[in-house]
Scaffold this motif. Structure first.
Motif, PDB file in Angstrom:
ATOM      1  N   LEU A 466      13.696  72.487  86.820  1.00  0.00           N
ATOM      2  CA  LEU A 466      15.137  72.233  86.891  1.00  0.00           C
ATOM      3  C   LEU A 466      15.585  71.024  86.067  1.00  0.00           C
ATOM      4  O   LEU A 466      16.718  70.987  85.575  1.00  0.00           O
ATOM      5  N   ASP A 467      14.692  70.035  85.894  1.00  0.00           N
ATOM      6  CA  ASP A 467      15.070  68.827  85.143  1.00  0.00           C
ATOM      7  C   ASP A 467      15.363  69.126  83.672  1.00  0.00           C
ATOM      8  O   ASP A 467      16.045  68.346  82.998  1.00  0.00           O
ATOM      9  N   ASN A 468      14.821  70.240  83.179  1.00  0.00           N
ATOM     10  CA  ASN A 468      14.931  70.512  81.741  1.00  0.00           C
ATOM     11  C   ASN A 468      15.725  71.774  81.405  1.00  0.00           C
ATOM     12  O   ASN A 468      15.671  72.265  80.281  1.00  0.00           O
ATOM     13  N   VAL A 469      16.501  72.268  82.376  1.00  0.00           N
ATOM     14  CA  VAL A 469      17.340  73.440  82.102  1.00  0.00           C
ATOM     15  C   VAL A 469      18.553  72.989  81.272  1.00  0.00           C
ATOM     16  O   VAL A 469      19.234  72.020  81.611  1.00  0.00           O
ATOM     17  N   ILE A 470      18.815  73.711  80.183  1.00  0.00           N
ATOM     18  CA  ILE A 470      19.955  73.405  79.320  1.00  0.00           C
ATOM     19  C   ILE A 470      21.037  74.462  79.535  1.00  0.00           C
ATOM     20  O   ILE A 470      20.761  75.664  79.555  1.00  0.00           O
ATOM     21  N   SER A 471      22.273  74.009  79.690  1.00  0.00           N
ATOM     22  CA  SER A 471      23.379  74.951  79.925  1.00  0.00           C
ATOM     23  C   SER A 471      23.979  75.414  78.602  1.00  0.00           C
ATOM     24  O   SER A 471      23.894  74.721  77.589  1.00  0.00           O
ATOM     25  N   ASP A 472      24.594  76.581  78.648  1.00  0.00           N
ATOM     26  CA  ASP A 472      25.276  77.115  77.471  1.00  0.00           C
ATOM     27  C   ASP A 472      26.732  76.660  77.524  1.00  0.00           C
ATOM     28  O   ASP A 472      27.655  77.448  77.737  1.00  0.00           O
TER      29      ASP A 472
END
Length: 586
Positions: A466-472
Motif C-alpha cells: 500500500l505504501d507504493n500504490v500510485i494513483s491515476d
C-alpha cells in the motif's frame, strides 16, 4: 433611459446628441463652469455645465459624489491641452443641456481614494463594487464562463445540473448541513463537489458531462479559499487521463489567449515525487528557477552526519537552495530566514556565502566552515554551478522536513526579492500521486478521494504494498496555484470495496454512506475520468490579484460570515422547534 454608455463615446460621435445614465464620480467647480466625471460600468466620461444654462447649472450645483443622474448633452471635442489620454474618452467631453437627478447620494462610508479596511469593504460590498477594477474582475469572470460554455458545447459536453440538497458523505472537509422539516432529526448536506452524481451520470450513459457549479466546504479559510466556491466540473466516459488532460489544456489555452492574448505552450508534466524533490511542493511556481539540490552524498560520512545531528534511523536528506542575490542577504536577514524555516520543523538553517571562490575557502563566509575543505567546497560548487555573489541555504534533517522547509524558503525568497516576472505564465501537470497517506499510527487515507483509481499496473499493490500504490490522478498548477484536480475513477465494484476497506470504512458505513454508488457500479459501469477546475482561482490569476474575494461578487470573511447581511444569523425558537432543533450552549 440612455442612448450611449459613458465609456463607449469616441471622437466619431462628435456633435451627436446623447443621453447618458450613471453616477457622479468626481465634481470640479470653476465658478462659470462645473465639470463632473460621470461613470457607468463601461468607464468614465467628462461632462461640462456652463453657467448660461441656468437650469442645468443650478441642478449641477446640488450634486454630490456618487449621486445617480441622467445627462442629455452634445459630444464636443476637447482642446488639445485638455485631452486626457489615460482614459478611452479623453478626446471628448459632453456639453450638458439637461440633467435629471434620480438620487442624491449621502457621503459614502468608503473612500476609494484611500485604503479601506477589509471589514468595511465587505460590509458595504455593493459600494465597493463601484470601483471599476472590481467590476472588471466580474466582467472577466462572465467572459470566461461564456468561453467555457462555448468550448464545452463544441466538444459535445452536456451541461447537466446536480442536486444541492444531498447526502452527507466523508470527502475531506466538514459538510454544511441543512435540517429537514419533513424528516425531523435528518439533514441534507450541501455538496462539497458533485463527485458521486457525475459518476452516476457516466453509469447512466451520458458520456460527456460538465457543469459550472457552486460547492460548499466548512473548512479553515485563506486568501485563495472561500466556504462557497465555484468549480468547472467535468466527467467523461471511455477516456484515459492523457486524453482528458489534453482537452483541459485546450480549454485553458483558449481562456488565456482570449482574455490575456497570451499563447501558452504545451503543458509539461511532472510526477508528484519529482515536484517534491525539486521544489518541495506539489504545486510549484515554475517562474522561480531555483531548485532544491541534493548534497547528501557529499556529506555522507560519519563526522559530517554527526555535525548535522542526523538521525540515521530515519529517512534523511541534506539539500540546498542556490540564491543568486546573496550579497543582499545580511546577517539580520539570515536570522529572519532561519526563524522562518523553524516553523516547518527545520532545526537550523546553514549557509555558504560565496564572495571570491577563486581563492578557495578564504573566499567564502559560512556557518559550516569548520567542516569544509577545498575538496568538499569544489564538489558543492560543481553540483550547484554556484558563482561569486551567490548564497547557498542548506538544511539537513528528515526528508519531509527538508523538502517542506526549503520549498517554503524558495517561495519566500521569490516573494521577498520579487524575482517573479509579471505576465509570464508557467502551467504544469503534476501526476502520479501516491494513492494513500499514512498517519502516525499506521492508518491509511486517500490522498485525493476514495473513488480515485490506481495506475493499471499498481492494482496488485492494493493487496501487498500500500505504501507504493500510485494513483491515476492529476493536478493542474499555474504559477504556484492549483487550478484543477482530477483522476480516473474506479469503475470496478470489487476495487471500490477494497479501497473502502483500506481506508478503514466499516461495512455498515460503506452501505450507509455510499450504498447507492456501490450498487450502481454493479450495473455495467463504464471506465470514466474527470476533473474539477477552480473558477475563482482561475479568475484570480487572470486578474493578477492575490485574494479570491476580489473576483467574487459577495464573498465571506475568513470566519465565513457576511458582514453585509450579518449571515449566519440566529433563528427564533419557534423556527428551530419546527425543525426539531435545540441550541445547546458550549
Amino acid at each position: 433611459m440612455r442612448t450611449k454608455y459613458c465609456g463607449n463615446i469616441r471622437i466619431i460621435d462628435l456633435d451627436k446628441s446623447v443621453v447618458l445614465s450613471g453616477w457622479v464620480n468626481k465634481i470640479r467647480n470653476f465658478g462659470q463652469f462645473i465639470f463632473i466625471d460621470m461613470r457607468d460600468y463601461t468607464g468614465i466620461v467628462q461632462v461640462i455645465f456652463e453657467s448660461d444654462n441656468h437650469s442645468a447649472f443650478k441642478k449641477a450645483l446640488s450634486l454630490k459624489n456618487e449621486s445617480c443622474i441622467q445627462i442629455i448633452g452634445i459630444v464636443k471635442k476637447r482642446d488639445v491641452k485638455n485631452r486626457n489620454l489615460k482614459i478611452n474618452t479623453g478626446e471628448i467631453e459632453i456639453l450638458a443641456k439637461k440633467i435629471n437627478i434620480f438620487n442624491i447620494s449621502q457621503p459614502l462610508p468608503l473612500d476609494h481614494l484611500n485604503n479601506n479596511s477589509d471589514d468595511l469593504r465587505l460590509k458595504y460590498r455593493y459600494l465597493d463594487l463601484r470601483q471599476l477594477n472590481l467590476f472588471e474582475n466580474l466582467k472577466v469572470r462572465s467572459q470566461v464562463t461564456y468561453l467555457i460554455r462555448t468550448f464545452m458545447t463544441k466538444k459535445n459536453f452536456l451541461d447537466i445540473e446536480t442536486p444541492f440538497l444531498t447526502k452527507s458523505t466523508p470527502e475531506g472537509a466538514r459538510d454544511y448541513l441543512v435540517p429537514s422539516r419533513n424528516h425531523l432529526g435528518k439533514f441534507y448536506a450541501l455538496p462539497q463537489s458533485p463527485q458521486l452524481f457525475k459518476q452516476l451520470l457516466m453509469i447512466s450513459g451520458i458520456d460527456k458531462y460538465y457543469q459550472i457549479i457552486k460547492c460548499f466546504r466548512d473548512e479553515d479559510l485563506r486568501s485563495d479559499r472561500q466556504p462557497e466556491f465555484t468549480q468547472v466540473d467535468i466527467e467523461v466516459s471511455f477516456m484515459n487521463s492523457l486524453k482528458i488532460r489534453k482537452i483541459i489544456e485546450q480549454l485553458i489555452k483558449k481562456i488565456w489567449f482570449k482574455i490575456l492574448n497570451y499563447n501558452l505552450n504545451k503543458f509539461p508534466t511532472m510526477s508528484f515525487h519529482e515536484a517534491i524533490k525539486r521544489y518541495g511542493s506539489d504545486k510549484p511556481d515554475l517562474r522561480n528557477s531555483m531548485e532544491i539540490i541534493d548534497i547528501f552524498n557529499i556529506f555522507n560520512q560519519k563526522k559530517f552526519l554527526e555535525f548535522f545531528k542526523i538521525n540515521l534511523s530515519k529517512k534523511n536528506r541534506i539539500a540546498l537552495l542556490c540564491f543568486s542575490e546573496g550579497e543582499k542577504i545580511s546577517r539580520k536577514k539570515l536570522e529572519k530566514y532561519s526563524d522562518y524555516v523553524n516553523q516547518f520543523g527545520a532545526k537550523k538553517l546553514f549557509y555558504i556565502k560565496i564572495k571570491k571562490y577563486e581563492i578557495g575557502i578564504e573566499g567564502i563566509e559560512s556557518s559550516i566552515k569548520s567542516i569544509l575543505n577545498e575538496t568538499i567546497l569544489n564538489k558543492i560548487i560543481n553540483k550547484t554551478s554556484a558563482k561569486n555573489g551567490d548564497i547557498l541555504f542548506i538544511i539537513a534533517d528528515t526528508e519531509d522536513i527538508v523538502n517542506k522547509s526549503l520549498g517554503m524558503l524558495r517561495i519566500k525568497l521569490g516573494n521577498d526579492f520579487k524575482i517573479y516576472k509579471k505576465n509570464v505564465w508557467k502551467p504544469v501537470w503534476i501526476i502520479n500521486f501516491p494513492m494513500f497517506k499514512k498517519d502516525s499510527v499506521g492508518n491509511f487515507s486517500s490522498i485525493h478521494h476514495p473513488f480515485t483509481a490506481c495506475k493499471k499496473n499498481h492494482e496488485k499493490k492494493l493487496f501487498n504494498d500500500l505504501d507504493n500504490v500510485i494513483s491515476d490522478s492529476y493536478d493542474l498548477v499555474m504559477n504556484g496555484y492549483e487550478i484543477g484536480g482530477g483522476s480516473v475513477r474506479i469503475h470496478d465494484v470489487k476495487i471500490q470495496n477494497k479501497i473502502f476497506n483500506i481506508i478503514g470504512l466499516s461495512k455498515k458505513d460503506q452501505k450507509e454512506k455510499f450504498g447507492f454508488l456501490i450498487e450502481a457500479l454493479k450495473y455495467g459501469a463504464p471506465p470514466h475520468a474527470g476533473i474539477a477546475l477552480g473558477l475563482d482561482r482561475i479568475i484570480m490569476l487572470l486578474r493578477q490579484t492575490n485574494n479570491i474575494r476580489d473576483v467574487i461578487a459577495f464573498p465571506k470573511t475568513t470566519s465565513a460570515s457576511c458582514l453585509m447581511t450579518n449571515a449566519p444569523s440566529m433563528l427564533k425558537n419557534q423556527d428551530l422547534h419546527e425543525l426539531g432543533i435545540n441550541i445547546i450552549e458550549k
